[in-house]
Design an enzyme around this catalytic site. Sequence first.
Site, PDB file in Angstrom:
ATOM      1  N   LEU A  20       7.273 136.928  84.314  1.00  0.00           N
ATOM      2  CA  LEU A  20       6.719 135.908  83.227  1.00  0.00           C
ATOM      3  C   LEU A  20       7.136 136.291  81.962  1.00  0.00           C
ATOM      4  O   LEU A  20       7.371 137.512  81.688  1.00  0.00           O
ATOM      5  CB  LEU A  20       5.325 135.653  83.390  1.00  0.00           C
ATOM      6  CG  LEU A  20       4.992 134.746  84.791  1.00  0.00           C
ATOM      7  CD1 LEU A  20       3.379 134.806  84.962  1.00  0.00           C
ATOM      8  CD2 LEU A  20       5.665 133.577  84.933  1.00  0.00           C
ATOM      9  N   PRO A  21       7.092 135.331  81.020  1.00  0.00           N
ATOM     10  CA  PRO A  21       7.765 135.544  79.580  1.00  0.00           C
ATOM     11  C   PRO A  21       6.791 136.779  78.853  1.00  0.00           C
ATOM     12  O   PRO A  21       7.358 137.565  78.106  1.00  0.00           O
ATOM     13  CB  PRO A  21       7.921 134.302  79.000  1.00  0.00           C
ATOM     14  CG  PRO A  21       7.870 133.395  79.804  1.00  0.00           C
ATOM     15  CD  PRO A  21       7.080 133.867  81.223  1.00  0.00           C
ATOM     16  N   THR A  26       7.620 142.019  81.352  1.00  0.00           N
ATOM     17  CA  THR A  26       7.467 143.115  80.189  1.00  0.00           C
ATOM     18  C   THR A  26       6.362 142.269  79.171  1.00  0.00           C
ATOM     19  O   THR A  26       6.603 141.613  78.590  1.00  0.00           O
ATOM     20  CB  THR A  26       8.734 142.955  79.295  1.00  0.00           C
ATOM     21  OG1 THR A  26       9.621 143.617  80.219  1.00  0.00           O
ATOM     22  CG2 THR A  26       8.712 143.959  78.080  1.00  0.00           C
ATOM     23  N   LYS A  67       8.000 151.646  79.391  1.00  0.00           N
ATOM     24  CA  LYS A  67       9.188 150.586  79.010  1.00  0.00           C
ATOM     25  C   LYS A  67       9.122 150.663  77.431  1.00  0.00           C
ATOM     26  O   LYS A  67      10.187 150.769  76.769  1.00  0.00           O
ATOM     27  CB  LYS A  67       8.632 149.181  79.655  1.00  0.00           C
ATOM     28  CG  LYS A  67       9.680 148.171  79.023  1.00  0.00           C
ATOM     29  CD  LYS A  67      10.698 147.545  79.900  1.00  0.00           C
ATOM     30  CE  LYS A  67      11.378 146.578  79.096  1.00  0.00           C
ATOM     31  NZ  LYS A  67      12.589 146.059  79.937  1.00  0.00           N
ATOM     32  N   LYS A 110      11.494 141.496  70.864  1.00  0.00           N
ATOM     33  CA  LYS A 110      10.263 141.306  71.499  1.00  0.00           C
ATOM     34  C   LYS A 110       9.789 142.749  72.168  1.00  0.00           C
ATOM     35  O   LYS A 110       8.596 143.221  71.884  1.00  0.00           O
ATOM     36  CB  LYS A 110      10.609 140.524  72.756  1.00  0.00           C
ATOM     37  CG  LYS A 110       9.448 140.530  73.887  1.00  0.00           C
ATOM     38  CD  LYS A 110       9.729 139.987  74.931  1.00  0.00           C
ATOM     39  CE  LYS A 110       8.515 139.968  76.074  1.00  0.00           C
ATOM     40  NZ  LYS A 110       8.669 139.566  77.298  1.00  0.00           N
TER      41      LYS A 110
HETATM   42  P1  NAD Z   1      13.091 133.458  81.352  1.00  0.00           P
HETATM   43  O1  NAD Z   1      12.560 132.676  80.214  1.00  0.00           O
HETATM   44  O2  NAD Z   1      14.512 133.070  81.905  1.00  0.00           O
HETATM   45  O3  NAD Z   1      12.105 133.194  82.677  1.00  0.00           O
HETATM   46  C1  NAD Z   1      10.825 133.049  82.733  1.00  0.00           C
HETATM   47  C2  NAD Z   1      10.391 131.966  83.800  1.00  0.00           C
HETATM   48  O4  NAD Z   1       8.929 131.851  83.810  1.00  0.00           O
HETATM   49  C3  NAD Z   1      10.871 130.516  83.349  1.00  0.00           C
HETATM   50  O5  NAD Z   1      11.410 130.018  84.385  1.00  0.00           O
HETATM   51  C4  NAD Z   1       9.478 129.715  83.350  1.00  0.00           C
HETATM   52  O6  NAD Z   1       9.560 128.496  83.463  1.00  0.00           O
HETATM   53  C5  NAD Z   1       8.549 130.438  84.192  1.00  0.00           C
HETATM   54  N1  NAD Z   1       7.349 130.444  83.603  1.00  0.00           N
HETATM   55  C6  NAD Z   1       6.609 130.558  82.554  1.00  0.00           C
HETATM   56  N2  NAD Z   1       5.065 130.335  82.618  1.00  0.00           N
HETATM   57  C7  NAD Z   1       4.824 130.054  83.887  1.00  0.00           C
HETATM   58  C8  NAD Z   1       3.736 129.930  84.566  1.00  0.00           C
HETATM   59  N3  NAD Z   1       2.547 129.954  84.109  1.00  0.00           N
HETATM   60  N4  NAD Z   1       3.849 129.885  85.854  1.00  0.00           N
HETATM   61  C9  NAD Z   1       4.971 129.844  86.524  1.00  0.00           C
HETATM   62  N5  NAD Z   1       6.315 129.922  85.736  1.00  0.00           N
HETATM   63  C10 NAD Z   1       6.194 130.122  84.549  1.00  0.00           C
HETATM   64  O7  NAD Z   1      12.684 135.018  81.358  1.00  0.00           O
HETATM   65  P2  NAD Z   1      13.330 136.119  81.998  1.00  0.00           P
HETATM   66  O8  NAD Z   1      14.673 136.599  80.908  1.00  0.00           O
HETATM   67  O9  NAD Z   1      13.674 136.087  83.318  1.00  0.00           O
HETATM   68  O10 NAD Z   1      12.351 137.348  81.645  1.00  0.00           O
HETATM   69  C11 NAD Z   1      11.112 137.409  82.376  1.00  0.00           C
HETATM   70  C12 NAD Z   1      10.650 138.791  81.742  1.00  0.00           C
HETATM   71  O11 NAD Z   1      11.363 139.825  82.194  1.00  0.00           O
HETATM   72  C13 NAD Z   1      10.149 138.967  80.548  1.00  0.00           C
HETATM   73  O12 NAD Z   1       8.966 139.452  80.259  1.00  0.00           O
HETATM   74  C14 NAD Z   1      11.451 139.721  80.053  1.00  0.00           C
HETATM   75  O13 NAD Z   1      11.016 140.382  78.888  1.00  0.00           O
HETATM   76  C15 NAD Z   1      11.657 140.680  81.136  1.00  0.00           C
HETATM   77  N6  NAD Z   1      12.927 141.024  80.985  1.00  0.00           N
HETATM   78  C16 NAD Z   1      13.993 140.348  80.614  1.00  0.00           C
HETATM   79  C17 NAD Z   1      15.308 141.017  80.732  1.00  0.00           C
HETATM   80  C18 NAD Z   1      16.443 140.132  80.694  1.00  0.00           C
HETATM   81  O14 NAD Z   1      17.637 140.810  80.506  1.00  0.00           O
HETATM   82  N7  NAD Z   1      16.473 138.882  80.718  1.00  0.00           N
HETATM   83  C19 NAD Z   1      15.327 142.409  81.076  1.00  0.00           C
HETATM   84  C20 NAD Z   1      14.416 143.081  81.261  1.00  0.00           C
HETATM   85  C21 NAD Z   1      13.109 142.504  81.144  1.00  0.00           C
END
Ligand code: NAD
Length: 294
Positions: free
Chosen positions: A65-66, A96, A171, A246
Amino acid sequence: MADVAFIGLGNMGGPMAKNLLAAGHAVVVFDLSETACEQMQSAGAAVATSAAEAAMGRDYVISMLPAGKHVAATYLGDDGLLSKLDSTTTILDCSTIDAATARQVGEAAAEMGIGFMDSPVSGGVAAAAAGTLAFMCGGDAATFEKAKLILKDMGKNIFHAGPAGAGQVAKGCNNMLLAIHMIGTCEALEMGARNGLDPKVLSDIMLASSGRNWSLEVYNPYPGVMPAAPASNDYKPGFMVDLMVKDLGLAMEIAQQSDVDNAMGQLARELYAQHQEAGNGQRDFSSILRSLQS
Ligand code: NAD
């Protein structure tokens, strides 16, 4: 093979859940986005209409999740998943988030006899798709043993960093250091270039000397030095500046809460925030080199 609920199917969660399907697990998914759910249905997952429906009775609940507020809302409170699960389910939160929320959810889960690990990842969307993520886990040893059985199908390196929250601390430490050495690498390359050195030759010199670091080894920020690096592809991410800002914010919270003097980390955060404000949020984080050239 396990029964798995996967909550949060974005850029990272989608490909991670697909790897679980490819490994033969039964996966039930939930996301607020119908499109994300439909894509996973086409890939072979069952779709639930709520997080609770997805999670109840599964061996594992995995969330991606975000931010901390989404994780707290999913697991805590009268309506949270912890009130609906029992000790037969292991929870792995791969998001994260701030270490304080990870500890809070971990402690609440422990009180109810439910295994919880904060399991944030290193590696971006490409590593999620390739199943080569690194997981940094925080929780007890028994939960870590269970976590490894499923995390291995989404990643390559799985570390037990310590108790609940320790994965998020690991992290934060890693990404603060990454930001610092990326900026330092950019400063050194720019200083060399302005003094007539070829950035490729200077990179080779530093790689064979004491300035050697990960940015130089696999992610050279100077365009043209490393053909596969984002710098040679107009800084297309990669790892976006928005995400680095972030992660640095979370690292600053950890430093503040533990009274750590992190002057370099604070400066790195300021420089990345300025770079983001200048319109570079969606660029790769190695584009911080450009801020030295303007
Ligand atoms: P994203 O915004 O693409 O995806 C998040 C998903 O969560 C979305 O599909 C959203 O609809 C869903 N969501 C939000 N609230 C929700 C809820 N209450 N119930 C169900 N679904 C819900 O984000 P991402 O890039 O996939 O990143 C996710 C996590 O991974 C974050 O914490 C980010 O910091 C971490 N991260 C991302 C990367 C990257 O390169 N994108 C790398 C390492 C870590």
